[in-house]
Design a protein around this motif. Structure first.
Motif, PDB file in Angstrom:
ATOM      1  N   GLU A 293      -0.552   8.601   6.445  1.00  0.00           N
ATOM      2  CA  GLU A 293      -0.239   8.788   4.999  1.00  0.00           C
ATOM      3  C   GLU A 293       0.447   7.527   4.377  1.00  0.00           C
ATOM      4  O   GLU A 293       0.197   6.734   3.789  1.00  0.00           O
ATOM      5  CB  GLU A 293       0.395   9.755   4.777  1.00  0.00           C
ATOM      6  CG  GLU A 293      -0.324  11.282   4.758  1.00  0.00           C
ATOM      7  CD  GLU A 293       0.451  12.453   4.231  1.00  0.00           C
ATOM      8  OE1 GLU A 293       1.717  12.412   4.558  1.00  0.00           O
ATOM      9  OE2 GLU A 293      -0.040  13.533   3.706  1.00  0.00           O
ATOM     10  N   VAL A 294       1.467   7.202   5.603  1.00  0.00           N
ATOM     11  CA  VAL A 294       2.452   5.940   5.191  1.00  0.00           C
ATOM     12  C   VAL A 294       1.288   4.636   5.462  1.00  0.00           C
ATOM     13  O   VAL A 294       1.483   3.611   4.638  1.00  0.00           O
ATOM     14  CB  VAL A 294       3.533   5.836   6.187  1.00  0.00           C
ATOM     15  CG1 VAL A 294       4.057   4.370   6.119  1.00  0.00           C
ATOM     16  CG2 VAL A 294       4.475   6.749   5.928  1.00  0.00           C
ATOM     17  N   LYS A 295       0.457   4.616   6.498  1.00  0.00           N
ATOM     18  CA  LYS A 295      -0.338   3.519   6.733  1.00  0.00           C
ATOM     19  C   LYS A 295      -1.434   3.493   5.799  1.00  0.00           C
ATOM     20  O   LYS A 295      -1.659   2.175   5.069  1.00  0.00           O
ATOM     21  CB  LYS A 295      -1.065   3.675   8.191  1.00  0.00           C
ATOM     22  CG  LYS A 295      -0.069   3.189   9.337  1.00  0.00           C
ATOM     23  CD  LYS A 295      -0.964   3.141  10.540  1.00  0.00           C
ATOM     24  CE  LYS A 295      -1.316   4.482  11.077  1.00  0.00           C
ATOM     25  NZ  LYS A 295      -1.666   4.443  12.462  1.00  0.00           N
ATOM     26  N   GLY A 296      -1.984   4.576   5.336  1.00  0.00           N
ATOM     27  CA  GLY A 296      -2.823   4.456   3.896  1.00  0.00           C
ATOM     28  C   GLY A 296      -2.165   3.995   2.720  1.00  0.00           C
ATOM     29  O   GLY A 296      -2.721   3.258   1.966  1.00  0.00           O
ATOM     30  N   ALA A 297      -0.768   4.337   2.511  1.00  0.00           N
ATOM     31  CA  ALA A 297      -0.192   4.024   1.213  1.00  0.00           C
ATOM     32  C   ALA A 297       0.079   2.407   1.197  1.00  0.00           C
ATOM     33  O   ALA A 297       0.008   1.853   0.443  1.00  0.00           O
ATOM     34  CB  ALA A 297       1.088   4.938   1.200  1.00  0.00           C
TER      35      ALA A 297
END
Length: 319
Positions: A293-297
């Motif tokens: 999720e962090v990498k996607g954001a």
């Protein structure tokens, strides 16, 4: 909070007395401090600007990143200055405030890790009730209680350490005013102080770690009862980054603070460096590199910035 002390200053012996090591260590720890600030500020900004991360888990993570910044800032600038300075004296008040501030933010970190474990427990074990149980109001209450309990614990521990009688040596065999090295300099009987400190340290470290252990026992039971292997992998992946942060934080904390002052060793400086300098730098990487999720954001933010830069460049070229 000063007590009946006669010392008005202490001398921090620092990490090393070797002149040939001081400059390389200064460069190394300066880079670590810069990476710590950039990484943790980056986490806070990313969560604030990414709607997909506006969840309780990342709300707690922003506060965790904030405490990492504060813990590192309480220790690193003074340590860096001492590496290049021959005068390593620190006033009694400054020493006391450094200990109080560090104890405050370090205690908050432990409680936030326990809160994040409880959040994962509810998300995995009671997903249908997650929004109700971990509401916005509950999030703020959990964080506020962490700050309040940390303040009370840090204040009482600071009084127990610095409320004694300092009449002998004023050399602190450490690079900051930590509990065990300072307590060794107290001339008066420290048994009652040690008991009070041990009680609060045990409540904070053992209490929060027990919350984490019980949460993960429940999580493991729920995950193992899940039929889908994909669901199991997703659940364990979600918890992996938090478990790494827990192991790093509590491992060094147990080593440092659940011991008597007489058992303090030079090796404890290494544990303190991990606890105060290395961990705050690693936590942003633990939560970003292992979190989809962090990498996607982060990828979305990069694309947004790239498109904004491209559009600005096109408009400037047309004018």
């Amino acid at each position: 909070m000063g007590g009946n002390h006669t010392q008005n200053k202490f001398i921090l012996l620092g990490i090393t007395d070797s002149p040939c090591l001081q400059t390389p260590l200064f460069v190394l720890f300066l880079l670590i401090y810069i990476v710590t600030l950039v990484g943790n500020i980056g986490i806070i900004v990313l969560v604030r600007v990414s709607p997909s991360l506006h969840t309780p888990m990342y709300f707690f993570l922003t506060h965790f990143a904030f405490t990492d910044i504060c813990c590192s800032t309480v220790i690193s600038p003074r340590m860096l200055a001492d590496l290049l300075s021959e005068d390593r004296t620190i006033s009694f008040t400054a020493c006391m405030m450094q200990f109080l501030t560090f104890a405050f933010f370090a205690t908050i970190e432990g409680h936030l890790l326990a809160t994040m474990a409880y959040d994962r427990h509810v998300a995995i074990c009671q997903p249908l009730l997650y929004v109700t149980i971990i509401s916005s109001r509950v999030c703020w209450q959990l964080v506020a209680s962490s700050y309040l309990f940390a303040f009370l614990s840090a204040t009482i521990c600071t009084w127990s350490v610095f409320g004694g009688f300092f009449c002998g040596p004023n050399h602190i065999d450490h690079f900051f005013c930590d509990l065990v090295p300072v307590l060794k300099l107290v001339c008066s009987n420290t048994h009652s102080s040690e008991m009070v400190i041990f009680a609060f340290v045990t409540i904070n470290i053992a209490g929060t770690s027990m919350t984490i252990v019980l949460s993960y026992i429940s999580i493991i039971r729920t995950v193992l009862n899940t039929c889908s292997a994909q669901s199991r992998a997703r659940a364990f992946h979600t918890c992996a980054s938090h478990l790494m942060a827990v192991a790093s934080f509590f491992g060094s904390a147990f080593f440092m603070y659940l011991q008597s002052p007489s058992s303090y060793r030079s090796l404890d400086k290494v544990a303190s460096i991990i606890y105060t300098v290395i961990n705050p730098m690693l936590n942003p990487f633990i939560y970003s590199l292992r979190n989809k999720e962090v990498k996607g954001a982060l990828a979305k933010c990069r694309r947004r910035l790239f498109y904004h830069w491209q559009n600005k460049r096109v408009r400037s070229s047309r004018t």
